[in-house]
Design a protein around this motif. Structure first.
Motif, PDB file in Angstrom:
ATOM      1  N   GLU A  44       0.831  -1.191   0.000  1.00  0.00           N
ATOM      2  CA  GLU A  44       0.000   0.000   0.000  1.00  0.00           C
ATOM      3  C   GLU A  44       0.873   1.252   0.000  1.00  0.00           C
ATOM      4  N   SER A 105      -2.169  10.589   6.672  1.00  0.00           N
ATOM      5  CA  SER A 105      -3.172   9.877   5.893  1.00  0.00           C
ATOM      6  C   SER A 105      -3.235  10.397   4.472  1.00  0.00           C
ATOM      7  N   ASN A 106      -3.180   9.501   3.514  1.00  0.00           N
ATOM      8  CA  ASN A 106      -3.223   9.956   2.123  1.00  0.00           C
ATOM      9  C   ASN A 106      -4.580  10.532   1.742  1.00  0.00           C
ATOM     10  N   THR A 107      -5.606  10.269   2.538  1.00  0.00           N
ATOM     11  CA  THR A 107      -6.931  10.799   2.225  1.00  0.00           C
ATOM     12  C   THR A 107      -7.030  12.302   2.461  1.00  0.00           C
ATOM     13  N   MET A 108      -6.047  12.868   3.131  1.00  0.00           N
ATOM     14  CA  MET A 108      -6.086  14.302   3.431  1.00  0.00           C
ATOM     15  C   MET A 108      -5.443  15.145   2.324  1.00  0.00           C
ATOM     16  N   TYR A 109      -4.956  14.506   1.298  1.00  0.00           N
ATOM     17  CA  TYR A 109      -4.282  15.224   0.230  1.00  0.00           C
ATOM     18  C   TYR A 109      -5.107  15.144  -1.043  1.00  0.00           C
ATOM     19  N   ALA A 110      -5.451  16.293  -1.564  1.00  0.00           N
ATOM     20  CA  ALA A 110      -6.356  16.346  -2.713  1.00  0.00           C
ATOM     21  C   ALA A 110      -5.640  16.225  -4.045  1.00  0.00           C
ATOM     22  N   TRP A 112      -2.171  15.046  -6.362  1.00  0.00           N
ATOM     23  CA  TRP A 112      -1.088  14.076  -6.417  1.00  0.00           C
ATOM     24  C   TRP A 112      -0.341  14.178  -7.734  1.00  0.00           C
TER      25      TRP A 112
END
Length: 122
Positions: A44, A105-110, A112
């Protein structure tokens, strides 16, 4: 919309160094927390480091602490990851990310980038 382009990946021997760069196309670069994540084959995506807009807050994964350094140049809209004492387990595709709050957490980055590959030979 923020576009991120990573560069600087490549092949390096264990114990060597690389510096990754991530150029951002936004006029509000200094407003974003910038981070690096990595993903090895079959694993992951994992957090590596983040750097707040002001530089007052940085965070590193335990696996890279003391070996990697994240920095940014707001005048150049660029964030860097200096990687020293590289190990074979550091081999991965490294991704740059931008967000509004520092987090592991990668979910906090909009936003990439597409990633840059780092290969470490033993």
């Amino acid at each position: 919309q923020v576009q991120l382009v990573e560069s600087g990946g490549g092949l390096v021997q264990a114990g060597g160094s690389l510096r990754l760069s991530c150029a951002a196309s936004t006029r509000t670069f200094s407003s974003y927390v910038m981070a690096w994540f990595r993903q090895a084959p079959g694993k992951e995506r994992e957090f590596v480091a983040f750097h707040s807009w002001s530089g007052r807050s940085t965070d590193y994964a335990d696996t890279v602490k003391g070996r990697f350094t994240i920095s940014r140049d707001n005048a150049k809209n660029t964030v860097y990851l200096q990687m020293n004492s590289l190990k074979p387990e550091d081999a991965a595709v490294y991704y740059c990310a931008a967000g509004l709050a520092g987090s592991r957490s990668n979910t906090m980055y909009a936003y990439w980038g597409r990633g840059t590959r780092v290969t470490v030979s033993s």
